[in-house]
Enzyme design. Structure first.
Site, short mmCIF file in Angstrom:
data_model
loop_
_atom_site.label_atom_id
_atom_site.label_comp_id
_atom_site.label_asym_id
_atom_site.label_seq_id
_atom_site.Cartn_x
_atom_site.Cartn_y
_atom_site.Cartn_z
N TYR A 205 0.52 -1.17 0.03
CA TYR A 205 -0.01 0.05 -0.45
C TYR A 205 0.64 0.82 -0.05
O TYR A 205 1.63 0.99 0.59
CB TYR A 205 -1.11 -0.08 1.30
N TYR B 36 -5.16 5.17 -7.74
CA TYR B 36 -5.81 5.29 -6.10
C TYR B 36 -7.16 4.72 -5.62
O TYR B 36 -7.80 5.30 -5.72
CB TYR B 36 -5.72 6.94 -5.73
#
Ligand SMILES: [Zn+2]
Lengths: 407, 142
Positions: free
Chosen positions: A310, A361
């Protein structure tokens, strides 16, 4: 039980676009599209789906999507509480628990973001260009736990994620000599991976370390290219049992282990965790979670062929590399400098889709999608013979992770 | 009124009944941390339960308002119209506060001169008669 071991059997996504570029399709309509594509990819029928799972702050409630998608029955509707993107892998883990325990047979995990249709994340809804409120400031009522937490630091202007995550990263630099160039190498590496990925929003925009160093400072040490994109789009993954997975369209990917959680006192991460233990402040807060994860999976960091980590901010990736044991504490910078994360001969090709820094994203669920593609041999930056992949969600906030494997 | 460092339009604290006493004390230029009555553990941000002993009883301890920079960031995006940039957000490790750190701002300092470990002290800013915000500046003579 082994007949019911959870596998990911389908992945799907809508086109990804820059923030605000998708205005004519609603966020929940995009969620539906991604779910339909993932189920089609699996070779399943929508009538087979009996569970939906997502994670924090999702505006697209499973019960409504189930009606829109015509599910015959919704037997599992689940949302993880971990904030922001921290719960992506946890949602996959919860889906795995649901199918392994027989609560459901086929669970789709989804995320849709059309942030341009809502207020801009990180602004706190504040429009800094507007004239100041003529009324004198007063203390106002916080009517949710989130507002009570963020509301306590709002008068200091701590609203932007780029500023909040800069705090532990700055301390890491102080403690270990980590440099902006090392952070920049992460961004450059992930951008290079994105260059082969037609889905990547920044795929056609090469990035050099000099570009990174010349990019505007947002919140020191975060320059523009240390910060993830803001994107519109949706993706989904389909989780079912080993027994069901055997007969489906694509090579199934086993969920070897999943973990979720946060260290003591972590709250909403750097917006509220200034008083966590000193030894975890300048970390991703995921070391203990990582140890549990490796223990459960029966494999360790040296067994990983590829990783999807991440990447809301470069520093958070660096600290996770240490947490997950790919290098020692404080050695994330040199580890990155060694080229370890590169598809071109690195020991741990990471974010082979380009990550949130360069693909899109979508709160990191696209990292799960890429993890599956990497083990199917479908990645646009393929790692030959890859059999194991770590996927993480969030960091420096309550977080989660899964280990994927194929036999 | 105190010196001003930030414009009127800065975001305001949102308080609930747990956090409001912090701002009520701040309006009187008293920096307080929450202290567990039975065990003495101090905490910020204010919370309904002591994480050390789980007591729900607490009081408020006024602290001297000195400390050192634990970490910081210089933010180059405005949070209010007319704001000077960059502005500094920092975590301050407070002295004589049971080890509590507070998130706040650094003022009256060149962003390039800030260092982790730098000693700092309170600089109250009255945003209005109802709201004072504790900020920090380098200690005089350092
Ligand atoms: Zn106590």
């Amino acid at each position: 039980m082994s007949q019911r071991k959870a596998h990911i059997v389908g992945v799907g996504e809508t086109p990804y676009a820059r923030w605000g570029k998708i205005g004519d399709v609603t966020e929940h309509a995009l969620a539906c599209q991604a779910i339909l594509r993932a189920v089609e990819d699996a070779g399943l029928d929508m009538d087979d789906v009996d569970g939906l799972a997502s994670f924090a702050e999702d505006r697209n409630e499973a019960t409504f999507l189930a009606a829109e998608l015509g599910l015959p029955a919704l037997r599992f509707a689940n949302m993880v509480w971990l904030p922001g993107g921290g719960g992506g892998c946890a949602a996959v883990g919860n889906a795995a628990m649901a199918v392994e325990t027989g609560q459901a047979e086929v669970v789709v995990v989804y995320r849709s973001l059309c942030q341009g249709q809502f207020f801009r994340f990180g602004s706190g809804g504040v429009d800094a260009s507007a004239a100041p409120d003529p009324a004198p400031p007063t203390v106002q009522a916080a009517n949710s736990l989130m507002l009570a937490s963020v509301g306590f630091v709002m008068p200091y202007g701590l609203l932007m994620a780029a500023a909040a995550y800069a705090l532990p990263t700055r301390r890491h630099m102080h403690l270990y000599g980590t440099t902006s160039e090392q952070l920049g190498m992460l961004a450059v590496t992930f951008r290079e991976h994105a260059s082969r990925n037609p889905r990547a929003v920044m795929g056609g925009r090469p990035l050099t370390l000099a570009d990174h160093q010349a990019s505007p400072m947002i919140a020191d040490p975060h320059r523009l290219f240390d910060c993830c994109l803001e994107s519109d789009g949706a993706c989904a993954v389909v989780v079912t049992t080993e027994e069901r997975a055997r007969d489906l369209a694509k090579r199934p990917v086993e969920i070897l282990a999943s973990e979720q959680g946060a260290p003591q006192g972590y709250g909403f991460g750097p917006f509220s965790n200034a008083n966590v233990a000193d030894e975890i402040y300048a970390t991703g807060g995921t070391e203990e979670l990582a140890n549990r994860l490796w223990g459960k999976a029966g494999v360790g960091p040296s067994d990983m062929d590829v990783a999807q980590i991440y990447d809301h901010f470069t520093g958070c990736v660096l600290m996770q590399l240490e947490d997950y044991g790919f290098c020692k504490r404080g050695e994330g910078g040199p580890f990155i400098e060694s080229g370890a994360l590169s598809w071109h001969g690195g020991s741990l090709p990471t974010n082979t889709h380009g990550g949130s820094l360069s693909e899109a994203y979508i709160h990191g669920l696209n990292h799960v999608v890429e993890g599956v593609r990497a083990l199917r041999g479908e990645s646009t930056s393929p790692v030959e013979g890859a059999e194991t992949c770590l996927v993480t969600s969030g960091a420096c906030v309550p977080s989660s992770a899964i280990v994927l494997g194929r036999r | 009124m105190s010196e001003r460092f930030f414009p009127d339009g800065m975001p305001q604290p949102l308080a609930d009944s747990t956090t409001l006493p912090f701002w009520e004390a701040a309006a009187e230029h008293r920096l307080v941390v929450q202290r567990c009555t039975p065990c003495g553990h101090t905490r910020l941000p204010p919370a309904p339960v002591c994480p050390a002993c789980r007591s729900t009883e607490s009081d408020w301890q006024e602290v001297p308002g000195r400390g050192e920079v634990y970490t910081y960031t210089a933010v180059h995006r405005p949070m209010a119209a007319g704001q000077d940039l960059p502005f500094l957000i920092a975590v301050i490790a407070l002295e004589d506060a049971g080890g509590v750190r507070i998130i706040s701002n650094l003022v009256d300092v060149d962003p390039d001169a800030v260092e982790i470990g730098m000693p700092v002290e309170l600089a109250w800013e009255d945003m209005s008669p109802d709201l004072a915000v504790p900020r920090f500046r380098p200690c005089a003579g350092t």
